[in-house]
Design a protein around this motif. Structure first.
Motif, PDB file in Angstrom:
ATOM      1  N   LEU A  54       1.017  -1.133  -0.292  1.00 39.59           N
ATOM      2  CA  LEU A  54      -0.168  -0.189   0.423  1.00 39.59           C
ATOM      3  C   LEU A  54       1.003   0.864  -0.340  1.00 39.59           C
ATOM      4  O   LEU A  54       0.287   2.141  -0.770  1.00 39.59           O
ATOM      5  CB  LEU A  54      -1.023   0.083   1.514  1.00 39.59           C
ATOM      6  N   GLY A  58      -0.822   2.788  -3.003  1.00 38.33           N
ATOM      7  CA  GLY A  58      -2.177   2.680  -2.259  1.00 38.33           C
ATOM      8  C   GLY A  58      -2.169   4.011  -1.571  1.00 38.33           C
ATOM      9  O   GLY A  58      -1.040   4.379  -1.938  1.00 38.33           O
ATOM     10  N   TRP A  65      -7.169   6.610   3.607  1.00 39.19           N
ATOM     11  CA  TRP A  65      -6.223   6.354   4.419  1.00 39.19           C
ATOM     12  C   TRP A  65      -6.644   4.913   5.312  1.00 39.19           C
ATOM     13  O   TRP A  65      -6.628   4.076   5.275  1.00 39.19           O
ATOM     14  CB  TRP A  65      -5.735   6.241   3.721  1.00 39.19           C
ATOM     15  N   GLU A  99      -5.747  -5.129  -4.097  1.00 38.99           N
ATOM     16  CA  GLU A  99      -6.516  -4.135  -5.356  1.00 38.99           C
ATOM     17  C   GLU A  99      -8.157  -4.385  -5.269  1.00 38.99           C
ATOM     18  O   GLU A  99      -8.438  -4.019  -5.257  1.00 38.99           O
ATOM     19  CB  GLU A  99      -6.511  -4.649  -6.823  1.00 38.99           C
ATOM     20  N   MET A 102      -8.863  -2.135  -2.126  1.00 40.05           N
ATOM     21  CA  MET A 102      -8.629  -0.615  -1.766  1.00 40.05           C
ATOM     22  C   MET A 102      -9.873  -0.766  -2.928  1.00 40.05           C
ATOM     23  O   MET A 102     -10.355   0.791  -2.836  1.00 40.05           O
ATOM     24  CB  MET A 102      -7.366  -0.278  -2.710  1.00 40.05           C
ATOM     25  N   GLY A 108      -8.911   3.922  -3.858  1.00 37.46           N
ATOM     26  CA  GLY A 108      -9.001   2.876  -5.461  1.00 37.46           C
ATOM     27  C   GLY A 108      -9.860   3.027  -6.106  1.00 37.46           C
ATOM     28  O   GLY A 108      -9.715   2.493  -7.298  1.00 37.46           O
ATOM     29  N   ARG A 111      -8.852   5.354  -8.591  1.00 40.74           N
ATOM     30  CA  ARG A 111      -7.599   4.179  -9.654  1.00 40.74           C
ATOM     31  C   ARG A 111      -8.360   3.670 -10.612  1.00 40.74           C
ATOM     32  O   ARG A 111      -8.182   3.298 -11.392  1.00 40.74           O
ATOM     33  CB  ARG A 111      -7.111   3.735  -8.518  1.00 40.74           C
TER      34      ARG A 111
END
Length: 137
Positions: A54, A58, A65, A99, A102, A108, A111
């Motif tokens: 992370l 991450g 977070w 993944e 997240m 996440g 992303r």
């Protein structure tokens, strides 16, 4: 006098947080790390490896977070209490696990959205139809 002192203290703390970040988040992170130190060695090894991942891939700031780390501690503590093996939680592909984990948090989701946009842009550039959300992850 007390109001002036409290007001000055509040102003100082706000200034300090501008420089160092949220003091509340720092407190919560220290509490999370204490929880990790109390885990059995095999679980602690897995969680520390996930933390390292992370740190590189991450979210380390922004919304959510610290909640992500606290949720991770909750998951692992429950798994330890239930006697669940490490592999049953992290699976055969730990990267796939992290993944997916997240993806449940603001950074996440961002992303995933940017991966989808990038993949769709390349498909359009290649003269192909954009894919579905599931394809780009």
């Amino acid at each position: 006098m007390a109001t002036e002192s409290n007001e000055e203290k509040g102003r100082y703390l706000r200034y300090l947080e501008v420089i160092t970040g949220s003091l509340d988040d720092k407190r919560r992170y220290r509490e999370y790390k204490a929880r990790v130190r109390r885990l059995p060695e095999n679980w602690r090894t897995a969680v520390e490896a996930l933390e390292r991942y992370l740190m590189h891939f991450g979210p380390m700031d922004g919304a959510g977070w610290i909640s992500m780390y606290e949720d991770l501690a909750d998951l692992v503590e429950r798994s330890v209490a239930d006697g669940t093996p490490v592999r049953d939680v992290f699976g055969e592909d730990p990267v796939e696990f992290v993944e997916a984990f997240m993806a449940n948090y603001p950074a996440g989701r961002y992303r995933a959205r940017e991966r989808r946009r990038f993949t769709d842009a390349v498909r359009r550039a290649a003269g192909e139809a954009p894919g579905t959300e599931d394809e780009a992850g």
